[in-house]
Motif scaffolding. Structure first.
Motif, short mmCIF file in Angstrom:
data_model
loop_
_atom_site.label_atom_id
_atom_site.label_comp_id
_atom_site.label_asym_id
_atom_site.label_seq_id
_atom_site.Cartn_x
_atom_site.Cartn_y
_atom_site.Cartn_z
N PRO A 98 35.32 48.02 54.42
CA PRO A 98 34.61 49.20 53.90
C PRO A 98 33.29 48.82 53.22
CG PRO A 98 36.92 49.28 53.30
CD PRO A 98 36.67 47.92 53.88
N GLN A 99 32.22 49.43 53.65
CA GLN A 99 30.92 49.22 53.02
C GLN A 99 30.05 50.48 53.14
OE1 GLN A 99 29.11 45.83 54.81
NE2 GLN A 99 29.63 46.42 56.88
N GLU A 100 30.71 51.63 53.11
CA GLU A 100 30.03 52.91 53.29
C GLU A 100 29.15 53.29 52.10
OE1 GLU A 100 30.10 54.86 56.07
OE2 GLU A 100 31.16 53.19 56.96
N ASN A 101 29.56 52.92 50.90
CA ASN A 101 28.81 53.33 49.72
C ASN A 101 28.63 52.14 48.78
OD1 ASN A 101 31.12 53.19 47.87
ND2 ASN A 101 31.87 55.00 48.95
N PRO A 102 27.79 52.27 47.79
CA PRO A 102 27.52 51.14 46.88
C PRO A 102 28.77 50.63 46.16
CG PRO A 102 25.85 52.81 46.61
CD PRO A 102 26.88 53.39 47.52
N ARG A 103 29.70 51.52 45.86
CA ARG A 103 30.92 51.08 45.17
C ARG A 103 31.77 50.18 46.10
NH1 ARG A 103 33.13 49.08 40.96
NH2 ARG A 103 35.24 49.75 40.56
N ASP A 104 31.89 50.57 47.37
CA ASP A 104 32.61 49.73 48.34
C ASP A 104 31.94 48.36 48.44
OD1 ASP A 104 34.37 51.75 48.96
OD2 ASP A 104 33.35 52.34 50.81
N GLN A 105 30.64 48.35 48.49
CA GLN A 105 29.90 47.09 48.61
C GLN A 105 30.12 46.22 47.37
OE1 GLN A 105 25.87 48.29 49.34
NE2 GLN A 105 26.40 49.31 51.25
N GLN A 106 30.13 46.85 46.21
CA GLN A 106 30.33 46.11 44.96
C GLN A 106 31.73 45.51 44.91
OE1 GLN A 106 30.36 48.60 41.49
NE2 GLN A 106 30.01 46.90 40.09
N ILE A 107 32.73 46.30 45.26
CA ILE A 107 34.11 45.82 45.22
C ILE A 107 34.31 44.68 46.21
CG2 ILE A 107 36.49 46.44 45.82
CD1 ILE A 107 35.88 49.22 44.61
N ASN A 108 33.85 44.88 47.45
CA ASN A 108 34.09 43.89 48.49
C ASN A 108 33.22 42.65 48.36
OD1 ASN A 108 36.20 45.29 49.75
ND2 ASN A 108 34.74 46.64 50.73
N ALA A 109 32.14 42.73 47.59
CA ALA A 109 31.31 41.54 47.36
C ALA A 109 32.09 40.46 46.60
CB ALA A 109 30.05 41.92 46.58
N TYR A 110 33.02 40.87 45.74
CA TYR A 110 33.83 39.87 45.06
C TYR A 110 35.23 39.72 45.67
CZ TYR A 110 36.40 43.48 42.42
OH TYR A 110 37.18 44.53 42.07
N ALA A 111 35.73 40.77 46.33
CA ALA A 111 37.10 40.72 46.86
C ALA A 111 37.21 39.88 48.12
CB ALA A 111 37.61 42.14 47.13
N ILE A 112 36.28 40.06 49.07
CA ILE A 112 36.37 39.36 50.35
C ILE A 112 36.31 37.83 50.17
CG2 ILE A 112 35.27 39.03 52.60
CD1 ILE A 112 36.76 41.70 52.38
N PRO A 113 35.34 37.28 49.41
CA PRO A 113 35.34 35.82 49.22
C PRO A 113 36.61 35.30 48.54
CG PRO A 113 33.23 36.73 48.57
CD PRO A 113 34.14 37.88 48.82
N GLN A 114 37.14 36.07 47.59
CA GLN A 114 38.34 35.65 46.90
C GLN A 114 39.54 35.66 47.85
OE1 GLN A 114 38.90 37.57 43.14
NE2 GLN A 114 40.97 36.78 42.87
N LEU A 115 39.65 36.69 48.69
CA LEU A 115 40.74 36.75 49.67
C LEU A 115 40.63 35.61 50.68
CD1 LEU A 115 40.73 40.60 50.22
CD2 LEU A 115 42.60 39.28 49.23
N THR A 116 39.41 35.29 51.08
CA THR A 116 39.19 34.19 52.03
C THR A 116 39.63 32.86 51.42
OG1 THR A 116 37.37 35.38 53.06
CG2 THR A 116 37.45 33.01 53.42
N ARG A 117 39.22 32.61 50.17
CA ARG A 117 39.63 31.36 49.49
C ARG A 117 41.15 31.26 49.39
NH1 ARG A 117 35.35 32.60 46.12
NH2 ARG A 117 36.74 33.55 44.60
N GLU A 118 41.79 32.37 49.02
CA GLU A 118 43.25 32.34 48.88
C GLU A 118 43.94 32.10 50.22
OE1 GLU A 118 45.32 35.18 46.56
OE2 GLU A 118 43.72 35.36 45.10
N ALA A 119 43.42 32.70 51.29
CA ALA A 119 44.02 32.52 52.61
C ALA A 119 43.89 31.07 53.06
CB ALA A 119 43.38 33.46 53.62
N LEU A 120 42.73 30.47 52.83
CA LEU A 120 42.54 29.08 53.23
C LEU A 120 43.40 28.14 52.40
CD1 LEU A 120 38.68 29.08 53.81
CD2 LEU A 120 40.49 28.99 55.54
N THR A 121 43.58 28.45 51.13
CA THR A 121 44.43 27.63 50.27
C THR A 121 45.91 27.76 50.65
OG1 THR A 121 42.86 27.87 48.45
CG2 THR A 121 45.09 27.17 47.87
N ALA A 122 46.35 29.01 50.89
CA ALA A 122 47.75 29.26 51.20
C ALA A 122 48.10 28.88 52.64
CB ALA A 122 48.08 30.72 50.97
#
Length: 170
Positions: free
Chosen positions: A115-139
């Motif tokens: 989701p990146q339709e609005n500024p709030r989606d962009q703000q949330i996913n700017a920190y969530a996606i990298p964190q989810l990627t790090r956790e997936a690679l670690t796990a």
């Protein structure tokens, strides 16, 4: 008459309170619209994401088709393979990930669509996606924690990641 005058102020208070509550409910239910300045900023990163999203969509149909199966049967534990997970529809929009496996190990996870339709989606996913990627690679699996404030994106990411890993396994 003195008694009637006392009742009228009470009625006024009740009516004024009801009107205030109704007005607050209406005010809080309004959705903010993006301004042209914000929409202009949002469109600059979108072309790279949308071009990768369109290639991810075509890659998704190829991966979930016979090419994903033939790739997993050709080299189950060796070599480098890239698989795209299912597109998972969340409350705020679709989430889809692409994984890269090298010799059976998860080496890269990329969010193709999110989701990146609005500024709030962009703000949330700017920190969530990298964190989810790090956790997936670690796990090295889809058994990852939900990012606080990005529950729907986290759930969609986890489901799409699991579908890609399932496709790689068999």
């Amino acid at each position: 008459m003195h008694t009637l005058k006392k009742n009228r102020p009470l009625r006024r208070i009740v009516l004024a309170s009801a009107a205030t509550v109704s007005g607050m409910v209406l005010l809080l239910s309004l959705k903010p619209h993006t301004t042209p300045a914000v929409a202009g900023l949002a469109s600059s990163p979108a072309p790279s994401s949308s071009s990768s999203a369109s290639s991810g969509t075509s890659g998704s149909s190829g991966t979930s088709g016979s090419s994903g199966t033939s790739g997993s049967s050709g080299s189950a534990a060796t070599g480098t393979r890239t698989l795209t997970g299912d597109s998972v529809q969340t409350r705020w929009g679709p989430v889809q990930v692409r994984v890269t496996l090298k010799d059976g190990r998860l080496t890269d996870v990329t969010a193709v669509t999110y989701p990146q339709e609005n500024p709030r989606d962009q703000q949330i996913n700017a920190y969530a996606i990298p964190q989810l990627t790090r956790e997936a690679l670690t796990a090295q699996s889809a058994d990852i924690d939900t990012v606080s404030g990005a529950t729907y994106t986290s759930d969609g990411y986890r489901e799409s990641l699991q579908s890609a890993l399932d496709a790689a396994a068999g």
